[in-house]
Scaffold this motif. Structure first.
Motif, PDB file in Angstrom:
ATOM      1  N   LYS A   1      29.711 -26.460  77.663  1.00 35.43           N
ATOM      2  CA  LYS A   1      29.856 -25.331  78.581  1.00 35.43           C
ATOM      3  C   LYS A   1      29.119 -25.627  79.886  1.00 35.43           C
ATOM      4  N   ASP A   2      29.556 -24.984  80.968  1.00 33.08           N
ATOM      5  CA  ASP A   2      28.864 -25.136  82.242  1.00 33.08           C
ATOM      6  C   ASP A   2      27.656 -24.207  82.285  1.00 33.08           C
ATOM      7  N   LYS A   3      26.957 -24.176  83.425  1.00 34.44           N
ATOM      8  CA  LYS A   3      25.731 -23.373  83.534  1.00 34.44           C
ATOM      9  C   LYS A   3      25.989 -21.879  83.378  1.00 34.44           C
ATOM     10  N   ASP A   4      27.250 -21.439  83.590  1.00 33.11           N
ATOM     11  CA  ASP A   4      27.603 -20.031  83.416  1.00 33.11           C
ATOM     12  C   ASP A   4      28.128 -19.728  82.022  1.00 33.11           C
ATOM     13  N   GLY A   5      28.144 -20.734  81.145  1.00 33.65           N
ATOM     14  CA  GLY A   5      28.593 -20.529  79.774  1.00 33.65           C
ATOM     15  C   GLY A   5      30.092 -20.674  79.574  1.00 33.65           C
ATOM     16  N   ARG A   6      30.809 -21.138  80.589  1.00 32.82           N
ATOM     17  CA  ARG A   6      32.260 -21.291  80.470  1.00 32.82           C
ATOM     18  C   ARG A   6      32.583 -22.647  79.853  1.00 32.82           C
ATOM     19  N   PRO A   7      33.527 -22.668  78.909  1.00 30.82           N
ATOM     20  CA  PRO A   7      33.911 -23.944  78.302  1.00 30.82           C
ATOM     21  C   PRO A   7      34.441 -24.922  79.349  1.00 30.82           C
ATOM     22  N   GLN A   8      34.029 -26.163  79.230  1.00 32.22           N
ATOM     23  CA  GLN A   8      34.485 -27.219  80.135  1.00 32.22           C
ATOM     24  C   GLN A   8      35.609 -27.985  79.456  1.00 32.22           C
ATOM     25  N   LEU A   9      36.829 -27.744  79.917  1.00 33.06           N
ATOM     26  CA  LEU A   9      38.011 -28.368  79.329  1.00 33.06           C
ATOM     27  C   LEU A   9      38.804 -29.076  80.410  1.00 33.06           C
ATOM     28  N   ASP A  10      39.336 -30.259  80.077  1.00 30.33           N
ATOM     29  CA  ASP A  10      40.232 -30.908  81.024  1.00 30.33           C
ATOM     30  C   ASP A  10      41.651 -30.387  80.794  1.00 30.33           C
TER      31      ASP A  10
ATOM     32  N   ILE B   1      43.133 -28.008  77.714  1.00 34.51           N
ATOM     33  CA  ILE B   1      43.633 -26.655  77.977  1.00 34.51           C
ATOM     34  C   ILE B   1      45.038 -26.497  77.416  1.00 34.51           C
ATOM     35  N   MET B   2      45.903 -27.491  77.670  1.00 33.30           N
ATOM     36  CA  MET B   2      47.275 -27.430  77.156  1.00 33.30           C
ATOM     37  C   MET B   2      47.269 -27.438  75.631  1.00 33.30           C
ATOM     38  N   ASP B   3      46.417 -28.260  75.035  1.00 33.88           N
ATOM     39  CA  ASP B   3      46.312 -28.312  73.572  1.00 33.88           C
ATOM     40  C   ASP B   3      45.861 -26.961  73.020  1.00 33.88           C
ATOM     41  N   PHE B   4      44.884 -26.344  73.666  1.00 37.54           N
ATOM     42  CA  PHE B   4      44.398 -25.037  73.244  1.00 37.54           C
ATOM     43  C   PHE B   4      45.520 -24.005  73.288  1.00 37.54           C
ATOM     44  N   ALA B   5      46.253 -23.958  74.405  1.00 38.10           N
ATOM     45  CA  ALA B   5      47.325 -22.964  74.568  1.00 38.10           C
ATOM     46  C   ALA B   5      48.431 -23.170  73.535  1.00 38.10           C
ATOM     47  N   VAL B   6      48.863 -24.412  73.358  1.00 38.53           N
ATOM     48  CA  VAL B   6      49.936 -24.699  72.396  1.00 38.53           C
ATOM     49  C   VAL B   6      49.477 -24.390  70.977  1.00 38.53           C
TER      50      VAL B   6
END
Length: 160
Positions: free
Chosen positions: A65-74, A78-83
């Motif tokens: 995750k970044d400093k704001d707690g957001r997942p860091q995905l390329d 992201i496409m794999d997550f959505a599918v």
């Protein structure tokens, strides 16, 4: 009734939490939607849709995750997550979008899929921190007295 106490946050942690949980506007379906962290009402409505995606949530929690707690995905992740989300439970994706936008699923059925995925991604981003080990531990502690009571009564009470 006993009260579960939340840990006090340092001032900078409180500000960071407010920033991360601040509502964000997402344009989709020709409208603008305020997507934010679910409060109790929407969370309970969304709960039935979250269960089928438990596997996916565990995968997301393990992503850096970044400093704001957001997942860091390329882009590939992201496409794999959505599918994967749609293939595991498309109806769960639709349900979460419906809860977040307050639009009926029947109406969403005929809308642009990329708009829907943008809404879905933002809903997951805003609510991912609910599924932390700390919250699981808090829930376990909150329900411990109930579970003890059930175990004590279990042998004395018949349900038939």
């Amino acid at each position: 009734m006993s009260e579960t106490k939340q840990p006090k946050l340092a001032p900078e942690e409180s500000v960071l939490k407010q920033l991360v949980n601040a509502p964000e506007m997402v344009s989709a379906f020709g409208k603008s939607y305020e997507i934010k962290r679910f409060t109790l009402g929407p969370l309970t409505q969304a709960a039935e849709y979250v269960g089928p995606m438990g596997y996916l949530l565990k995968r997301l929690m393990s992503v850096s995750k970044d400093k704001d707690g957001r997942p860091q995905l390329d882009a590939d992740q992201i496409m794999d997550f959505a599918v994967t989300a749609v293939s595991i439970s498309g109806s769960s994706v639709m349900g979460l979008i419906s809860v977040a936008t307050k639009e009926p699923v029947e109406w969403l059925n005929d809308q642009d899929p990329m708009d829907g995925m943008r809404i879905f991604a933002k809903v997951v981003e805003k609510n991912l921190d609910f599924f932390t080990q700390q919250n699981f531990d808090n829930l376990k502690a909150a329900f411990a007295p109930l579970m003890e009571r059930i175990l004590k009564l279990g042998g004395d009470t018949s349900t038939t």
